[in-house]
Design an enzyme around this catalytic site. Sequence first.
Site, mmCIF file in Angstrom:
data_model
loop_
_atom_site.group_PDB
_atom_site.id
_atom_site.type_symbol
_atom_site.label_atom_id
_atom_site.label_comp_id
_atom_site.label_asym_id
_atom_site.label_seq_id
_atom_site.Cartn_x
_atom_site.Cartn_y
_atom_site.Cartn_z
ATOM 1 N N VAL A 108 0.846 -1.202 0.000
ATOM 2 C CA VAL A 108 0.000 0.000 0.000
ATOM 3 C C VAL A 108 0.881 1.253 0.000
ATOM 4 C CG1 VAL A 108 -1.611 1.356 1.426
ATOM 5 C CG2 VAL A 108 -2.007 -1.091 1.090
ATOM 6 N N VAL A 109 1.865 1.276 0.915
ATOM 7 C CA VAL A 109 2.717 2.473 1.051
ATOM 8 C C VAL A 109 3.514 2.710 -0.234
ATOM 9 C CG1 VAL A 109 4.695 3.448 2.303
ATOM 10 C CG2 VAL A 109 2.847 2.320 3.562
ATOM 11 N N CYS A 138 -11.495 -3.261 18.603
ATOM 12 C CA CYS A 138 -11.960 -2.002 19.185
ATOM 13 C C CYS A 138 -13.482 -1.976 19.278
ATOM 14 C CB CYS A 138 -11.436 -0.848 18.334
ATOM 15 S SG CYS A 138 -11.981 0.770 18.872
ATOM 16 N N ASP A 140 -8.644 -17.258 9.597
ATOM 17 C CA ASP A 140 -9.838 -18.124 9.602
ATOM 18 C C ASP A 140 -10.368 -18.436 8.202
ATOM 19 O OD1 ASP A 140 -9.561 -17.924 12.284
ATOM 20 O OD2 ASP A 140 -11.396 -16.803 12.653
ATOM 21 N N ARG A 192 -0.032 -43.275 19.894
ATOM 22 C CA ARG A 192 -0.899 -42.256 20.501
ATOM 23 C C ARG A 192 -1.838 -41.607 19.479
ATOM 24 N NH1 ARG A 192 3.794 -39.588 24.305
ATOM 25 N NH2 ARG A 192 3.351 -40.887 26.113
ATOM 26 N N GLY A 223 -3.218 -35.556 6.439
ATOM 27 C CA GLY A 223 -3.702 -36.940 6.457
ATOM 28 C C GLY A 223 -4.274 -37.323 7.806
ATOM 29 N N GLU A 243 -7.064 -38.397 10.646
ATOM 30 C CA GLU A 243 -8.146 -39.381 10.617
ATOM 31 C C GLU A 243 -9.516 -38.708 10.631
ATOM 32 O OE1 GLU A 243 -5.168 -40.091 11.832
ATOM 33 O OE2 GLU A 243 -5.003 -41.780 10.446
ATOM 34 N N ARG A 274 -3.701 -37.796 23.676
ATOM 35 C CA ARG A 274 -3.052 -36.558 24.125
ATOM 36 C C ARG A 274 -3.612 -35.372 23.341
ATOM 37 N NH1 ARG A 274 1.899 -37.131 27.046
ATOM 38 N NH2 ARG A 274 1.769 -39.160 28.079
HETATM 39 O O1 F6P Z 1 -10.170 -13.774 14.197
HETATM 40 C C1 F6P Z 1 -9.216 -14.756 14.005
HETATM 41 C C2 F6P Z 1 -8.938 -15.543 15.215
HETATM 42 O O2 F6P Z 1 -7.722 -16.109 14.912
HETATM 43 C C3 F6P Z 1 -9.974 -16.599 15.640
HETATM 44 O O3 F6P Z 1 -9.857 -17.812 14.984
HETATM 45 C C4 F6P Z 1 -9.673 -16.712 17.117
HETATM 46 O O4 F6P Z 1 -10.794 -17.206 17.808
HETATM 47 C C5 F6P Z 1 -9.379 -15.320 17.481
HETATM 48 O O5 F6P Z 1 -8.767 -14.740 16.364
HETATM 49 C C6 F6P Z 1 -8.511 -15.126 18.698
HETATM 50 O O6 F6P Z 1 -8.339 -13.751 18.870
HETATM 51 P P1 F6P Z 1 -7.593 -13.052 20.079
HETATM 52 O O7 F6P Z 1 -6.137 -13.109 19.758
HETATM 53 O O8 F6P Z 1 -8.105 -11.658 20.071
HETATM 54 O O9 F6P Z 1 -7.942 -13.832 21.296
#
Ligand code: F6P
EC number: 2.7.1.11
Length: 319
Positions: A23-24, A73, A127, A162, A185, A187, A243
């Site tokens: 961007v910059v 925020c 995400d 495990r 891979g 399960e 685990r």
């Molecule tokens: O918004 C992305 C994310 O990585 C989510 O998957 C996760 O629940 C959240 O951020 C965690 O955010 P924070 O670091 O604010 O706890």
Amino acid sequence: MKRIAVLTSGGDCSGMNAALRAVVRTAMNEGIEVVGIHRGFRGLIDRQYEIMQNRSVSNILQRGGTILQSARCKEMLTAAGQTLAADTLTGLGVEGLVVIGGGGSLRGAQALAERGTQVIGIPASIDNDLSFTDMSLGVDTALNNILYAVDCLKDTASSHDRTFVVECMGRDSGYLALVSAVAVGAEFAIIPERPYDLEAICGNLRQRYQEGRINAIIMVAEGAGTAHDIAAQIRGRIGFETRVMVLGHYQRGGSPSAFDRLLAARFGLAAVESLLAGESGKMVGLSCSDIALTDFEQVLQAGIRPIDQLMVTLAHKLS
Ligand code: F6P
């Protein structure tokens, strides 16, 4: 256009710095001054910023996180917060804004667009839950982080017969858990978008154990439950010792992958060019290898990006 601002908002991810650089550098090449807002919308409300130079973005392409820092925020959800943020932009003489972040950040960006600010969004969230882009920034790097961790885990899991239940991020989306399950891979993948049957999973794992398999991996998206809870429910019922590994914020950091660096470069260029073309209230996205612009309204109304049925089939058939 003489002056624009840029901010990174919400949960950070690898590739934000690379997008900032793009961007910059694109803006400065056009003779436009860039104001870097600190800590996302928080900094916009509190008037924390710096004037960016070409050198401000030197040597950051390969760094995870965001040099501008980020924040979630809550005040930006209120009319009072939005007015303060818009006033800062007006006071700084900013004519356009680039917001780099996920769904919550686009909501803030949309509020500013509705108040007359010219705004373009760059999707950035591990995400991969935003619609109208095949990939958000940071997703590919997060996936690679997960693969590295689970590959390591499989080595030690095999040495000790495990099962590991591995928890990925994904508050509302099972993308990371599902796609990484195919790539490592695993399960099983347990994700919020699909019901799961722990009884059936236990039966299947027991059978695998009896057939002589020496490890098993279950990927869980945090939105579907915690790895600790799921492990507690299957422990002692499958033959394998069970685990847990919670990957947590490790997934969000690290040097961005080549894919994320290139995506950041394309998104950053497209964002500034869109502002120059007079566009506003839109998100740049990746659509079948091309850059596409979509209204914030449409992106936000579409909600969480649906999971890819092909990935569900692959996870199921190849496990
Ligand atoms: O918004 C992305 C994310 O990585 C989510 O998957 C996760 O629940 C959240 O951020 C965690 O955010 P924070 O670091 O604010 O706890």
